[in-house]
Design a protein around this motif. Structure first.
Motif, short mmCIF file in Angstrom:
data_model
loop_
_atom_site.label_atom_id
_atom_site.label_comp_id
_atom_site.label_asym_id
_atom_site.label_seq_id
_atom_site.Cartn_x
_atom_site.Cartn_y
_atom_site.Cartn_z
N GLU A 108 -5.30 10.58 10.97
CA GLU A 108 -5.30 9.57 9.91
C GLU A 108 -3.99 9.58 9.14
OE1 GLU A 108 -8.03 8.10 6.10
OE2 GLU A 108 -8.75 9.68 7.44
N VAL A 109 -3.42 10.79 8.93
CA VAL A 109 -2.12 10.86 8.25
C VAL A 109 -1.05 10.13 9.06
CG1 VAL A 109 -0.25 12.41 7.54
CG2 VAL A 109 -2.61 12.99 7.00
N LEU A 110 -0.99 10.41 10.35
CA LEU A 110 0.03 9.78 11.19
C LEU A 110 -0.17 8.27 11.27
CD1 LEU A 110 0.18 12.41 14.09
CD2 LEU A 110 1.70 12.19 12.12
N HIS A 111 -1.41 7.83 11.29
CA HIS A 111 -1.68 6.40 11.30
C HIS A 111 -1.26 5.76 9.97
CE1 HIS A 111 -3.70 2.62 12.25
NE2 HIS A 111 -4.32 2.69 11.06
N THR A 112 -1.54 6.47 8.87
CA THR A 112 -1.19 5.95 7.55
C THR A 112 0.32 5.87 7.37
OG1 THR A 112 -3.23 6.93 6.65
CG2 THR A 112 -1.58 6.24 5.06
N VAL A 113 1.03 6.84 7.92
CA VAL A 113 2.49 6.82 7.82
C VAL A 113 3.06 5.55 8.47
CG1 VAL A 113 4.59 7.90 8.71
CG2 VAL A 113 2.85 9.29 7.62
N ARG A 114 2.48 5.16 9.61
CA ARG A 114 2.99 4.01 10.34
C ARG A 114 2.72 2.69 9.61
NH1 ARG A 114 1.10 7.09 14.78
NH2 ARG A 114 -0.88 5.95 14.80
N GLU A 115 1.61 2.61 8.89
CA GLU A 115 1.24 1.33 8.28
C GLU A 115 1.55 1.23 6.80
OE1 GLU A 115 -3.46 2.18 7.12
OE2 GLU A 115 -2.95 0.75 8.70
N THR A 116 2.11 2.29 6.22
CA THR A 116 2.36 2.31 4.78
C THR A 116 3.80 1.92 4.47
OG1 THR A 116 0.69 4.04 4.46
CG2 THR A 116 2.30 3.74 2.69
N PHE A 117 3.94 1.05 3.48
CA PHE A 117 5.27 0.59 3.09
C PHE A 117 5.97 1.62 2.20
CE2 PHE A 117 8.10 -1.77 0.22
CZ PHE A 117 8.93 -2.36 1.15
N LYS A 138 0.83 -1.20 0.00
CA LYS A 138 0.00 0.00 0.00
C LYS A 138 0.87 1.25 0.00
CE LYS A 138 -3.95 -2.02 2.41
NZ LYS A 138 -4.84 -1.92 3.60
N THR A 139 0.42 2.27 -0.73
CA THR A 139 1.17 3.53 -0.78
C THR A 139 0.46 4.65 -0.02
OG1 THR A 139 0.09 4.10 -2.87
CG2 THR A 139 2.22 2.97 -3.00
N GLY A 140 -0.73 4.39 0.51
CA GLY A 140 -1.41 5.39 1.31
C GLY A 140 -2.10 6.44 0.47
N ASN A 141 -3.05 7.15 1.09
CA ASN A 141 -3.78 8.21 0.40
C ASN A 141 -3.34 9.58 0.92
OD1 ASN A 141 -4.88 7.73 2.92
ND2 ASN A 141 -6.94 8.35 2.32
N PHE A 142 -2.04 9.79 0.97
CA PHE A 142 -1.50 11.00 1.57
C PHE A 142 -1.97 12.26 0.86
CE2 PHE A 142 1.60 7.73 2.85
CZ PHE A 142 1.58 7.92 4.21
N PHE A 143 -1.97 12.24 -0.46
CA PHE A 143 -2.33 13.45 -1.20
C PHE A 143 -3.78 13.85 -0.93
CE2 PHE A 143 1.12 11.74 -4.00
CZ PHE A 143 2.03 12.75 -3.74
N GLU A 144 -4.67 12.86 -0.89
CA GLU A 144 -6.07 13.17 -0.59
C GLU A 144 -6.21 13.78 0.80
OE1 GLU A 144 -4.96 10.43 -1.86
OE2 GLU A 144 -6.12 9.87 -3.63
N THR A 183 5.94 5.45 0.69
CA THR A 183 5.41 6.81 0.87
C THR A 183 5.94 7.70 -0.25
OG1 THR A 183 7.25 7.40 2.32
CG2 THR A 183 5.24 6.57 3.36
N PRO A 184 5.15 8.72 -0.67
CA PRO A 184 5.58 9.57 -1.78
C PRO A 184 6.79 10.43 -1.44
CG PRO A 184 3.58 10.43 -0.77
CD PRO A 184 3.82 9.09 -0.17
N PHE A 185 6.95 10.77 -0.16
CA PHE A 185 8.09 11.56 0.30
C PHE A 185 8.65 10.89 1.55
CE2 PHE A 185 4.79 14.71 -1.09
CZ PHE A 185 5.28 14.86 -2.39
N ASP A 186 9.74 11.42 2.02
CA ASP A 186 10.31 10.95 3.27
C ASP A 186 9.28 11.08 4.38
OD1 ASP A 186 12.99 10.28 4.74
OD2 ASP A 186 12.04 11.87 5.92
N ARG A 187 9.23 10.11 5.27
CA ARG A 187 8.22 10.10 6.32
C ARG A 187 8.30 11.35 7.20
NH1 ARG A 187 6.20 4.80 6.62
NH2 ARG A 187 7.44 3.39 5.31
N SER A 188 9.50 11.80 7.48
CA SER A 188 9.64 13.00 8.31
C SER A 188 9.10 14.22 7.58
CB SER A 188 11.10 13.21 8.68
OG SER A 188 11.90 13.42 7.53
N ALA A 189 9.24 14.27 6.23
CA ALA A 189 8.70 15.39 5.47
C ALA A 189 7.18 15.39 5.51
CB ALA A 189 9.20 15.32 4.02
N ILE A 190 6.59 14.21 5.46
CA ILE A 190 5.12 14.10 5.51
C ILE A 190 4.60 14.59 6.86
CG2 ILE A 190 3.21 12.46 5.59
CD1 ILE A 190 4.70 10.78 3.51
#
Length: 353
Positions: free
Chosen positions: A202-211, A150-156, A213-220
């Motif tokens: 939801e963003v923070l939860h998605t960061v933890r469970e996503t393999f 999964k890549t997550g729905n970060f942009f949305e 990510t579009p950017f570095d996790r710290s940037a997100i």
């Protein structure tokens, strides 16, 4: 965008007029908008640009005129106004407004305010989709795609948060402008802050469970955190206004609110462009530069407002000065948070563009 017709030629123009002695340029622009278009709202004191056109005087002379343009967030449309019988007013999409005006520089300025060509950036087109379409193996691609992490729905989520910030900023501006039913605007800011909290969780939860990510996790996390700081401070501002029962606001407070509305709009335009940083790097830099410039101007407005309040009330009405200082503090922190958003976006552009 609202345009009005010229009284002489009937062509579509923006409301404008001459400078007024003792009146800041953006305030004069707001007065002209009310007289010519019958609209009221907060005018941002930071100009978005300027254009030049040739104006024919009554004596027959045709002279070049430089026009400085300020964004105004419309909160009220009047049923009657000074030049109602002399002009037509109409709402246009940005693309339609750009095509309706005659001045080339103004046309480009309108397009830069929200260029249509960047809307395509909000459509997700992954490389695998492109490959599948060209190779004509959609069934195999669908099977293969299900095996990918999964890549997550970060942009949305980013875009939803940006829209929440914009709505909260609009409500804050209406409150400081003195709109009726202030409790409703305070309530809306509080509700928008709750919505923003749900999104960031939801963003923070998605960061933890996503393999992937579009950017570095710290940037997100840094980007969504700075965005959330802005709406947190909006809530702090309206709560202070509510606690101290403030009903009248300085012009400097209104100017800072207008800057906040503009920064929220710039954020809402910038966030979708992160879907394709490589293509949109230049535009993202333009938007973040505007936000940084707005923050610098807000610092000047903040100092001017505090100084005037101290002179008028520092000794004769100290509680009033303390309350004003509290509100100014939160307004300044809102704009500071938007500068942090700009810096985080710049960092992503540098790393990925």
């Amino acid at each position: 965008m609202m345009l009005v017709t010229s009284r002489r030629t009937g062509r579509w123009v923006i409301p404008k007029g001459n400078l007024m002695a003792g009146t800041p340029s953006h305030a004069a622009a707001a007065l002209e908008a009310e007289e010519e278009a019958g609209i009221r709202g907060l005018a941002c004191p930071v100009a978005i640009g300027s254009y030049r056109y040739r104006k024919r005087r009554r004596n027959g002379a045709s002279l070049m005129v430089d026009v400085e343009v300020f964004p105004l967030s419309v909160s009220e449309e009047l049923a009657t106004w000074k030049e109602k019988d002399e002009r037509e007013r109409r709402w246009f999409t940005l693309a339609e407004a750009a095509n309706a005006v005659d001045e080339p520089d103004l046309r480009e300025l309108i397009r830069s305010f929200g260029p249509k060509e960047f809307r395509a950036a909000a459509v997700r087109t992954g490389m695998l989709n492109v490959v599948a379409k060209k190779s004509r193996i959609p069934k195999m691609f669908a099977w293969f795609q299900r095996l990918l992490p999964k890549t997550g729905n970060f942009f949305e989520l980013f875009e939803a948060h940006a829209l929440t910030i914009t709505a909260a900023a609009d409500a804050l501006a209406r409150l400081l402008q003195g709109a009726s039913s202030p409790a409703d605007h305070i309530r809306e800011v509080n509700e928008r802050e709750t919505d923003a909290d749900n999104i960031i969780r939801e963003v923070l939860h998605t960061v933890r469970e996503t393999f992937l990510t579009p950017f570095d996790r710290s940037a997100i996390t840094s980007l969504i955190g700075s965005m959330d700081d802005s709406v947190d401070e909006m809530q702090a501002a309206v709560q202070a206004i509510d606690v101290y029962d403030v009903t009248e606001f300085d012009q400097e407070m209104k100017d800072m609110a207008a800057i906040i509305v503009d920064c929220a709009r710039l954020t809402a335009e910038a966030i979708p462009l992160l879907r394709d940083v490589g293509r949109n790097g230049n535009r993202l830099h333009e938007l973040t530069e505007r936000m940084v410039r707005a923050e610098n101007h807000a610092d000047e407005v903040h100092r001017a407002g505090l100084k005037r309040n101290f002179r008028e009330f520092g000794k004769v009405d100290t509680p009033r000065f303390i309350v004003a200082r509290e509100i100014y503090k939160h307004l300044e922190r809102i704009v500071d948070a938007f500068e942090d958003v700009a810096n985080e976006i710049d960092g992503i552009v540098i790393d990925h563009a």
